[in-house]
Design a protein around this motif. Structure first.
Motif, PDB file in Angstrom:
ATOM      1  N   GLY A  10       0.828  -1.202   0.000  1.00  0.00           N
ATOM      2  CA  GLY A  10       0.000   0.000   0.000  1.00  0.00           C
ATOM      3  C   GLY A  10       0.863   1.252   0.000  1.00  0.00           C
ATOM      4  N   MET A  11       1.891   1.249   0.843  1.00  0.00           N
ATOM      5  CA  MET A  11       2.809   2.383   0.883  1.00  0.00           C
ATOM      6  C   MET A  11       3.548   2.530  -0.446  1.00  0.00           C
ATOM      7  N   ALA A  12       3.937   1.398  -1.055  1.00  0.00           N
ATOM      8  CA  ALA A  12       4.633   1.447  -2.340  1.00  0.00           C
ATOM      9  C   ALA A  12       3.721   2.000  -3.434  1.00  0.00           C
ATOM     10  N   ILE A  13       2.440   1.630  -3.416  1.00  0.00           N
ATOM     11  CA  ILE A  13       1.502   2.153  -4.413  1.00  0.00           C
ATOM     12  C   ILE A  13       1.383   3.668  -4.285  1.00  0.00           C
ATOM     13  N   GLY A  14       1.303   4.168  -3.056  1.00  0.00           N
ATOM     14  CA  GLY A  14       1.261   5.610  -2.860  1.00  0.00           C
ATOM     15  C   GLY A  14       2.521   6.291  -3.343  1.00  0.00           C
ATOM     16  N   SER A  15       3.670   5.676  -3.084  1.00  0.00           N
ATOM     17  CA  SER A  15       4.938   6.252  -3.520  1.00  0.00           C
ATOM     18  C   SER A  15       5.046   6.277  -5.042  1.00  0.00           C
ATOM     19  N   TRP A  16       4.642   5.178  -5.689  1.00  0.00           N
ATOM     20  CA  TRP A  16       4.656   5.136  -7.158  1.00  0.00           C
ATOM     21  C   TRP A  16       3.724   6.202  -7.727  1.00  0.00           C
TER      22      TRP A  16
ATOM     23  N   LEU B  86      -1.764   6.257   3.168  1.00  0.00           N
ATOM     24  CA  LEU B  86      -1.325   4.872   3.047  1.00  0.00           C
ATOM     25  C   LEU B  86      -0.157   4.560   3.977  1.00  0.00           C
ATOM     26  N   ARG B  87       0.625   5.572   4.346  1.00  0.00           N
ATOM     27  CA  ARG B  87       1.684   5.359   5.319  1.00  0.00           C
ATOM     28  C   ARG B  87       1.120   4.930   6.673  1.00  0.00           C
ATOM     29  N   ALA B  88      -0.126   5.328   6.948  1.00  0.00           N
ATOM     30  CA  ALA B  88      -0.723   5.037   8.256  1.00  0.00           C
ATOM     31  C   ALA B  88      -1.037   3.562   8.436  1.00  0.00           C
ATOM     32  N   VAL B  89      -1.194   2.816   7.341  1.00  0.00           N
ATOM     33  CA  VAL B  89      -1.632   1.429   7.434  1.00  0.00           C
ATOM     34  C   VAL B  89      -0.652   0.589   8.252  1.00  0.00           C
ATOM     35  N   GLY B  90       0.625   0.818   8.077  1.00  0.00           N
ATOM     36  CA  GLY B  90       1.627   0.052   8.811  1.00  0.00           C
ATOM     37  C   GLY B  90       1.950   0.598  10.176  1.00  0.00           C
ATOM     38  N   VAL B  91       1.357   1.742  10.534  1.00  0.00           N
ATOM     39  CA  VAL B  91       1.707   2.408  11.796  1.00  0.00           C
ATOM     40  C   VAL B  91       0.578   2.340  12.817  1.00  0.00           C
ATOM     41  N   LEU B  92      -0.639   2.610  12.373  1.00  0.00           N
ATOM     42  CA  LEU B  92      -1.759   2.709  13.311  1.00  0.00           C
ATOM     43  C   LEU B  92      -2.287   1.337  13.721  1.00  0.00           C
ATOM     44  N   THR B  93      -2.701   1.250  14.957  1.00  0.00           N
ATOM     45  CA  THR B  93      -3.309   0.052  15.511  1.00  0.00           C
ATOM     46  C   THR B  93      -4.651   0.445  16.109  1.00  0.00           C
TER      47      THR B  93
END
Length: 436
Positions: free
Chosen positions: A395-401, A424-431
């Motif tokens: 997801g983060m890679a898609i946003g970066s691309w 999309l950066r939030a997906v791997g950070v937020l719980t």
């Protein structure tokens, strides 16, 4: 007769609306709509500000999701009901969320009228049993994923704001006692469902949701909470919170904390992404609640399963926002001309877009598979973890691309891709925050 400010203002508007000149001029219907929306907003504010969470009736046993009847065949084709709900969510996302996203990102708060419309969709009532006047529909994690994905295609931050109360209702449906459901779940079936949020994340390095620093201790017939929760959606207007806290035996419990609880304070805390969710921090300083507000009572809740449902919700949000990036970049690459032809004719651009589509399809299917296992009552925590890993990474890679393929345009707010990248950066950070 004594009138409050809302009543006095509406009385004046009604008198103006009755003016014969106004009716002849054709402005009468506009004033009628103004009175309607004014009264609705006024009563909504009064309801939220003065709501007392007391059981209007008692339940002999808590209502539980009936689950999904497994067909014996792995088939993720949406049912007619799922397709209808997804279509309604997608229409709302396209017409309302997408239009309000930029302002919400700048103000770090969701518009009140949009939240009112979102509540009007009735998504929370799907989690209320028929015994409490709810829709009593078949509760499905796959359905929740489809709705979350459709809303996130409009805007992830506003989708989180709209889904925060639904997530609290889902948790109460799955694990709440009969008394908790009668007091806190039943209002979600009404015309003015309460604003609520789940609070799990904490502001410390390498935060482990299985070992929160927030603590819950027993004091007689009460529970005393101490700690700090961050990035809680709709913190400013939530009427109650579901707070995860460590317990004396080393386990983790979830506690229902009303906004009026003593020792509870709320601070604004916008983040890098999902700013439209209106995130804030909860400070619990000897916050005292009844012992009966432990979610699930003495049995508690299945906290690992709750964490897995958190992860699946974020996977669905990532799929929706990733699809928005892919759609926008594809149109941009086909329209943008360079050296006399669309830039999509360049292999470097075309291959990057193809990779985005491939990874997006993979993370979406992984999330659906885990959700289908949850619906079938089978173990799904491992599959949810795999799906979340794919969503946070790709997801983060898609946003970066997306940012890179737009070049300089990807870095400015004129185009929404930079906001989607931050989300999309939030997906791997937020719980926490959102639960299927």
């Amino acid at each position: 007769m004594n009138l409050n400010p809302t009543g006095l203002g509406l009385a004046v508007l009604r008198r103006v609306a009755a003016n014969p000149w106004l009716q002849r001029s054709g402005l009468g219907p506009r004033f009628d709509r103004l009175i309607y929306h004014g009264s609705r907003a006024g009563f909504a504010a009064a309801t939220a500000g003065n709501r007392a969470f007391k059981a209007a009736r008692s339940l002999s046993a808590p209502g539980r999701p009936p689950g999904v009847d497994p067909a014996g065949v792995f088939d993720l084709t949406p049912t007619d009901d799922q397709a209808m709900l997804r279509e309604a969510a997608a229409r709302f996302a396209g017409e309302r969320l997408r239009r309000e996203a930029t302002d919400a990102d700048e103000t770090c708060a969701p518009p009140a009228d949009l939240l009112d419309e979102a509540a009007g969709l009735g998504l929370a009532s799907l989690s209320v049993p028929e015994e409490l006047d709810g829709a009593g529909a078949e509760h499905s994690a796959v359905t929740g994923a489809l709705i979350a994905e459709a809303l996130a295609h409009g805007d992830m931050g506003l989708a989180v704001a709209c889904l925060a109360p639904v997530s609290a209702a889902n948790a109460l449906l799955r694990w709440g006692t009969g008394a908790q459901q009668a007091a806190y779940l039943a209002p979600f079936a009404g015309e003015q469902p309460p604003a609520a949020a789940i609070a799990v994340a904490e502001d410390r390095p390498l935060f482990d949701p299985l070992s929160p620093a927030t603590t819950a201790g027993r004091r007689g017939d009460q529970i005393v909470l101490n700690g700090r929760k961050v990035l809680v959606p709709r913190a400013a207007d939530a009427e109650f919170f579901l707070v995860a806290a460590g317990e004396a035996d080393g386990g983790v419990g979830v506690y229902i904390v009303e906004r009026s609880a003593g020792g509870l304070s709320v601070e604004p805390a916008p983040g890098m992404g999902v700013r439209g969710a209106g995130t804030g921090s909860l400070v619990l300083n000897d916050t005292t609640i009844p012992a009966g507000n432990r979610l699930g009572g003495d049995d508690g809740c299945d906290y690992p399963a709750l964490l897995a449902l958190f992860r699946l919700a974020w996977c669905a949000l990532a799929a929706g926002t990733g699809q928005a990036v892919l759609d926008y970049v594809t149109d941009y690459a086909n329209d943008r001309q360079a050296f006399g032809e669309p830039i999509s004719h360049r292999q470097g651009v075309a291959f990057a877009i193809a990779d985005m589509a491939i990874e997006l399809e993979g993370l979406r299917l992984a999330a659906w598979r885990a959700a289908a296992l949850a619906d079938a009552g089978k173990p799904f925590t491992k599959e949810a973890a795999i799906a979340h890993r794919l969503a946070s990474r790709h997801g983060m890679a898609i946003g970066s691309w997306g940012v890179q393929l737009l070049g300089g345009h990807g870095f400015v707010k004129e185009h929404p891709v930079e906001r989607w990248y931050r989300d999309l950066r939030a997906v791997g950070v937020l719980t926490g925050a959102v639960c299927l």
